[in-house]
Design an enzyme around this catalytic site. Structure first.
Site, mmCIF file in Angstrom:
data_model
loop_
_atom_site.group_PDB
_atom_site.id
_atom_site.type_symbol
_atom_site.label_atom_id
_atom_site.label_comp_id
_atom_site.label_asym_id
_atom_site.label_seq_id
_atom_site.Cartn_x
_atom_site.Cartn_y
_atom_site.Cartn_z
ATOM 1 N N ARG A 109 22.475 17.594 -10.322
ATOM 2 C CA ARG A 109 21.586 17.129 -9.258
ATOM 3 C C ARG A 109 20.135 17.470 -9.543
ATOM 4 O O ARG A 109 19.234 16.650 -9.309
ATOM 5 C CB ARG A 109 22.035 17.710 -7.919
ATOM 6 C CG ARG A 109 21.143 17.368 -6.715
ATOM 7 C CD ARG A 109 20.680 15.937 -6.655
ATOM 8 N NE ARG A 109 21.759 14.967 -6.801
ATOM 9 C CZ ARG A 109 21.570 13.694 -7.090
ATOM 10 N NH1 ARG A 109 20.334 13.223 -7.315
ATOM 11 N NH2 ARG A 109 22.589 12.872 -7.185
ATOM 12 N N LYS B 239 -3.142 12.358 -4.197
ATOM 13 C CA LYS B 239 -2.106 12.356 -3.151
ATOM 14 C C LYS B 239 -0.741 12.566 -3.807
ATOM 15 O O LYS B 239 0.101 11.659 -3.852
ATOM 16 C CB LYS B 239 -2.160 11.050 -2.357
ATOM 17 C CG LYS B 239 -3.461 10.894 -1.577
ATOM 18 C CD LYS B 239 -3.513 9.569 -0.848
ATOM 19 C CE LYS B 239 -4.833 9.413 -0.100
ATOM 20 N NZ LYS B 239 -4.946 8.093 0.584
ATOM 21 N N LYS C 84 -17.104 11.687 -0.892
ATOM 22 C CA LYS C 84 -16.469 10.815 0.095
ATOM 23 C C LYS C 84 -17.266 10.831 1.393
ATOM 24 O O LYS C 84 -18.313 11.481 1.504
ATOM 25 C CB LYS C 84 -15.028 11.251 0.297
ATOM 26 C CG LYS C 84 -14.240 11.302 -1.022
ATOM 27 C CD LYS C 84 -12.756 11.390 -0.814
ATOM 28 C CE LYS C 84 -12.192 10.039 -0.462
ATOM 29 N NZ LYS C 84 -10.709 10.055 -0.359
ATOM 30 N N GLU D 21 -18.344 7.309 -2.912
ATOM 31 C CA GLU D 21 -17.666 6.308 -2.087
ATOM 32 C C GLU D 21 -18.663 5.629 -1.147
ATOM 33 O O GLU D 21 -19.480 6.294 -0.511
ATOM 34 C CB GLU D 21 -16.571 7.005 -1.269
ATOM 35 C CG GLU D 21 -15.859 6.125 -0.270
ATOM 36 C CD GLU D 21 -14.884 6.926 0.571
ATOM 37 O OE1 GLU D 21 -13.832 7.322 0.034
ATOM 38 O OE2 GLU D 21 -15.185 7.176 1.761
ATOM 39 N N ASP E 177 -14.770 1.456 -0.724
ATOM 40 C CA ASP E 177 -13.727 1.880 0.207
ATOM 41 C C ASP E 177 -13.477 0.840 1.285
ATOM 42 O O ASP E 177 -14.363 0.528 2.084
ATOM 43 C CB ASP E 177 -14.128 3.205 0.855
ATOM 44 C CG ASP E 177 -13.058 3.730 1.798
ATOM 45 O OD1 ASP E 177 -11.870 3.669 1.439
ATOM 46 O OD2 ASP E 177 -13.419 4.192 2.897
#
Length: 291
Positions: free
Chosen positions: A113, A148, A180, A209, A230
């Site tokens: 597994r 992410k 950002k 951004e 963006d």
């Protein structure tokens, strides 16, 4: 296991970190003081040997073969023999043999597994990336991953993106500056934020951004050579490409989906980035059979 470690290192993976991840995963199945794999111990004689074959149950792209092998070698040690393994990046069809290992059956099933968890997830990332690569074929755009990623899995997931034909964005907050919207608010504007990074870290790449064409124009005038568009419309991205005229590379991001990939690429942007490659990817269906 030295050969596996060397293979991981050659692939740009931190071998010691991957080995630690494998040990942590195995420890979830054999907590300290626990009796181990009680099912296998109860049903399989200690001296029984066999062959385990991991095969593809659907089409996709392979990633994580060396990690899966490391799992078996960690559980079984010198008694395991790997007789077949496809290289990472291989295109898979249903029924293809991915990995074949021979050794004590108890060990093979104890490792099953954990090996499949690594292999199925990483192959899922590679397979999803390959879909984006195919969607962008014939355009100038390349697909990028993001930060992410699952905690502790960043190096592995970004490696799987490369196996699928994609490119890696920054690996850490130190690799490059990505200004950002919240940085822009704190700094008092896109140009102010860009200038602040350039002063503080003149040798580090910086990307900024923007969400409108006015911000783009201001950054181009300031000399910014990498700009993230963006959540812009296709029309605005097309105009952004015209305005940049090669002075800056342009990256499209924000809410992009595979079915829109080619439409966005047709605007002429250089990169398309999406967290979907890593944060919500479906595993590739792989299975282990014992003989």
């Amino acid at each position: 296991m030295n050969d596996v470690h060397e293979e991981l290192t050659a692939a740009g993976l931190p071998a010691a970190e991957i080995e630690a991840a494998v040990l942590r995963a195995l420890d979830e199945d054999r907590p300290a003081g626990g009796p181990g794999d009680v099912t296998s111990v109860a049903t399989i004689p200690a001296d029984q040997h066999g062959t385990a074959t991991i095969g593809a149950r659907e089409a996709g792209v392979l990633a994580g073969g060396a990690v899966a092998e490391l799992v078996f070698r960690t559980v079984i040690g010198d008694d395991v023999v790997v007789s077949e393994r496809l290289p990472d990046g291989s295109a898979l069809a249903p029924g293809d043999v991915v990995l074949r290992v021979e050794g004590p059956v108890r060990g093979l099933l104890t490792a099953e597994r954990t090996a499949l968890n690594f292999l199925s997830h990483l192959s899922g990332v590679a397979s999803a990336t390959a879909q984006w690569v195919r969607a962008l074929d014939g355009t100038r755009a390349r697909v990028l991953d993001t930060r992410k990623t699952l905690p502790g899995w960043r190096a592995l997931q970004k490696y799987a993106v490369r196996c699928g034909g994609g490119l890696n964005h920054r690996t850490s907050l130190s690799d490059m500056a990505l200004v950002k919207d919240n940085h822009v608010v704190a700094a008092g504007g896109v140009v102010a934020a860009y200038d602040a990074v350039r002063r503080a870290y003149p040798d580090i790449p910086v990307e900024v951004e923007v969400d409108d064409l006015d911000g783009l124009r201001a950054l181009l005038e300031a000399g910014c050579d990498r700009i993230l568009l963006d959540n812009m419309s296709v029309a605005d991205m097309t105009e952004a490409v015209r305005l940049a005229a090669g002075r800056a590379s342009l990256e499209a991001s924000g809410g992009l989906t595979l079915d829109r990939a080619r439409e966005v690429a047709a605007t002429g942007v250089d990169f398309i980035s999406t967290g979907a490659l890593t944060h919500s990817v479906r595993v590739l269906d792989l299975g282990l059979d014992l003989s």
